[in-house]
Write an enzyme that holds these catalytic residues in place. Structure first.
Site, PDB file in Angstrom:
ATOM      1  N   HIS A 154      23.797   2.810  51.001  1.00  0.00           N
ATOM      2  CA  HIS A 154      22.783   2.080  51.773  1.00  0.00           C
ATOM      3  C   HIS A 154      21.473   2.056  50.979  1.00  0.00           C
ATOM      4  O   HIS A 154      21.352   2.712  49.939  1.00  0.00           O
ATOM      5  CB  HIS A 154      22.560   2.755  53.131  1.00  0.00           C
ATOM      6  CG  HIS A 154      21.987   4.141  53.016  1.00  0.00           C
ATOM      7  ND1 HIS A 154      22.751   5.235  52.681  1.00  0.00           N
ATOM      8  CD2 HIS A 154      20.706   4.604  53.141  1.00  0.00           C
ATOM      9  CE1 HIS A 154      21.992   6.306  52.636  1.00  0.00           C
ATOM     10  NE2 HIS A 154      20.732   5.958  52.897  1.00  0.00           N
ATOM     11  N   ASP A 163      17.244   2.531  52.029  1.00  0.00           N
ATOM     12  CA  ASP A 163      16.488   3.021  53.170  1.00  0.00           C
ATOM     13  C   ASP A 163      15.705   1.899  53.857  1.00  0.00           C
ATOM     14  O   ASP A 163      14.991   1.133  53.206  1.00  0.00           O
ATOM     15  CB  ASP A 163      15.559   4.159  52.740  1.00  0.00           C
ATOM     16  CG  ASP A 163      16.359   5.387  52.334  1.00  0.00           C
ATOM     17  OD1 ASP A 163      17.503   5.534  52.804  1.00  0.00           O
ATOM     18  OD2 ASP A 163      15.847   6.189  51.526  1.00  0.00           O
ATOM     19  N   ARG A 171      11.791  15.204  52.239  1.00  0.00           N
ATOM     20  CA  ARG A 171      11.723  13.789  51.854  1.00  0.00           C
ATOM     21  C   ARG A 171      10.340  13.209  52.079  1.00  0.00           C
ATOM     22  O   ARG A 171       9.721  13.457  53.113  1.00  0.00           O
ATOM     23  CB  ARG A 171      12.750  12.993  52.666  1.00  0.00           C
ATOM     24  CG  ARG A 171      12.610  11.505  52.488  1.00  0.00           C
ATOM     25  CD  ARG A 171      13.763  10.733  53.040  1.00  0.00           C
ATOM     26  NE  ARG A 171      13.271   9.487  53.603  1.00  0.00           N
ATOM     27  CZ  ARG A 171      14.038   8.517  54.056  1.00  0.00           C
ATOM     28  NH1 ARG A 171      15.348   8.656  54.017  1.00  0.00           N
ATOM     29  NH2 ARG A 171      13.512   7.435  54.561  1.00  0.00           N
TER      30      ARG A 171
HETATM   31  C1  OGA Z   1      17.989   9.744  52.707  1.00  0.00           C
HETATM   32  C2  OGA Z   1      19.366   9.928  52.263  1.00  0.00           C
HETATM   33  C3  OGA Z   1      20.872  11.363  51.068  1.00  0.00           C
HETATM   34  C4  OGA Z   1      21.068  12.813  50.801  1.00  0.00           C
HETATM   35  O1  OGA Z   1      17.244  10.730  52.804  1.00  0.00           O
HETATM   36  O2  OGA Z   1      17.611   8.582  52.946  1.00  0.00           O
HETATM   37  O3  OGA Z   1      20.119   8.997  52.277  1.00  0.00           O
HETATM   38  O4  OGA Z   1      21.657  13.111  49.765  1.00  0.00           O
HETATM   39  N1  OGA Z   1      19.700  11.146  51.817  1.00  0.00           N
HETATM   40  O5  OGA Z   1      20.671  13.636  51.633  1.00  0.00           O
HETATM   41 MN    MN Z   2      18.977   7.090  52.644  1.00  0.00          MN
END
Ligand code: OGA
Ligand code: MN
Length: 289
Positions: free
Chosen positions: A118, A120, A280
């Protein structure tokens, strides 16, 4: 010769940046930078150029506070405020991605297991430009993050397929409650959704990237359902081909940033008995064209 630098070692924050590609597909490690320190403009310009060229950048062995992480992210663009306060710790721009549970509830978003490819927030009018993960605790195996090169995916499509998708839009939708990590058979009516170009042009590089994905893209507008379904399946299979993918095996202290405008990402499965904790930061983006 006390004042000369040892051969092959670039002094920190001076001279050319040390950049080491991570795979033939995409990704590069940037070596010799400590993100606790403020970056000069000359160094940041080189980091930005490396990010545009390689789509994903990695800086290893970082020891970052939430403020350090946001300060670096903010060099690329404005950080988004975390919407779900349950997943926020201290800084309003930092969200946890984690399977660790307190009182039975995950302390982070996207807690468990495999996640399909995907980009984001592609279901929003202005999707995230970039996302950054800082690894604090990682499983002994699995929970790797895979990245796919959307430019290569587009450029290698047969001309006939490029022609079929030219000028088309696709509806992206995300049902976080029922299909957060694996595509659902249907999406609930009030799931956020937005139609974006199937092929988007990166505002900084001018290159075209394929902008659909298996987790969130539902339908190509103006096409019969069976035709859209067949074409999307072909595009998903193509863009996920191993030669376009880099799989990142995390180490604590890794700071990795990807460009959602030209790269997709996914996560490999991992054991629920292993702890995974990431911080994040998300950078706001522009409307895709
Ligand atoms: C995100 C995601 C992937 C992961 O934080 O958008 O897709 O490896 N994370 O945790
Ligand atoms: Mn993601």
């Amino acid at each position: 010769m006390e004042h000369a630098s040892p051969v092959g070692i670039t002094p920190r924050f001076a001279g050319p940046l040390q950049v080491r590609p991570l795979s033939p597909a995409l990704g590069a490690e940037i070596i010799g930078i400590d993100l606790r320190e403020a970056l000069g403009d000359a160094v940041f310009t080189q980091i930005l150029a490396a990010w545009h060229r390689h789509l994903v950048i990695l800086l290893r062995d970082q020891k970052l506070s939430e403020e350090d992480e946001v300060r670096f992210g903010a060099r690329f663009g404005p950080p988004a405020l975390v919407q779900n306060k349950q997943f926020q710790r201290t800084h309003p721009g930092v969200m946890l991605i984690s399977n660790i549970r307190e009182d039975g509830k995950p302390i982070g978003a996207l807690p468990d297991g495999e996640m399909q490819f995907h980009t984001d927030q592609c279901y929003m009018e202005r999707p995230a430009m970039a996302s950054m993960l800082y690894a604090i605790e990682v499983p002994r195996s699995g929970g790797n993050t895979m990245f796919a090169n959307g430019y290569s995916a587009y450029e290698t499509l047969p001309e006939e397929v490029k022609h079929r998708i030219a000028g088309r839009r696709a509806l992206n939708a995300y049902d976080y409650d029922n299909a957060a990590t694996i595509r659902g058979a249907t999406v609930r009516d009030n799931a956020p959704s937005y139609a974006h170009p199937v092929v988007r042009t990166h505002p900084a590089t001018g290159r075209k990237a394929l902008y659909v994905n298996r987790l969130m893209t539902r339908h190509i507008e103006g096409m019969a359902p069976h035709e859209s379904e067949e074409l999307l399946n072909l595009l998903f299979a193509h863009q996920e081909r191993p030669e376009f993918v880099y799989e990142h095996v995390w180490q604590p202290g890794d700071l990795l940033m990807w460009d959602n405008r030209c790269a997709l990402h996914a996560r490999t499965d991992f054991s629920p008995n292993e702890r995974r904790l990431m911080r994040r930061v998300t950078i706001l983006g522009e409307k895709p064209v």
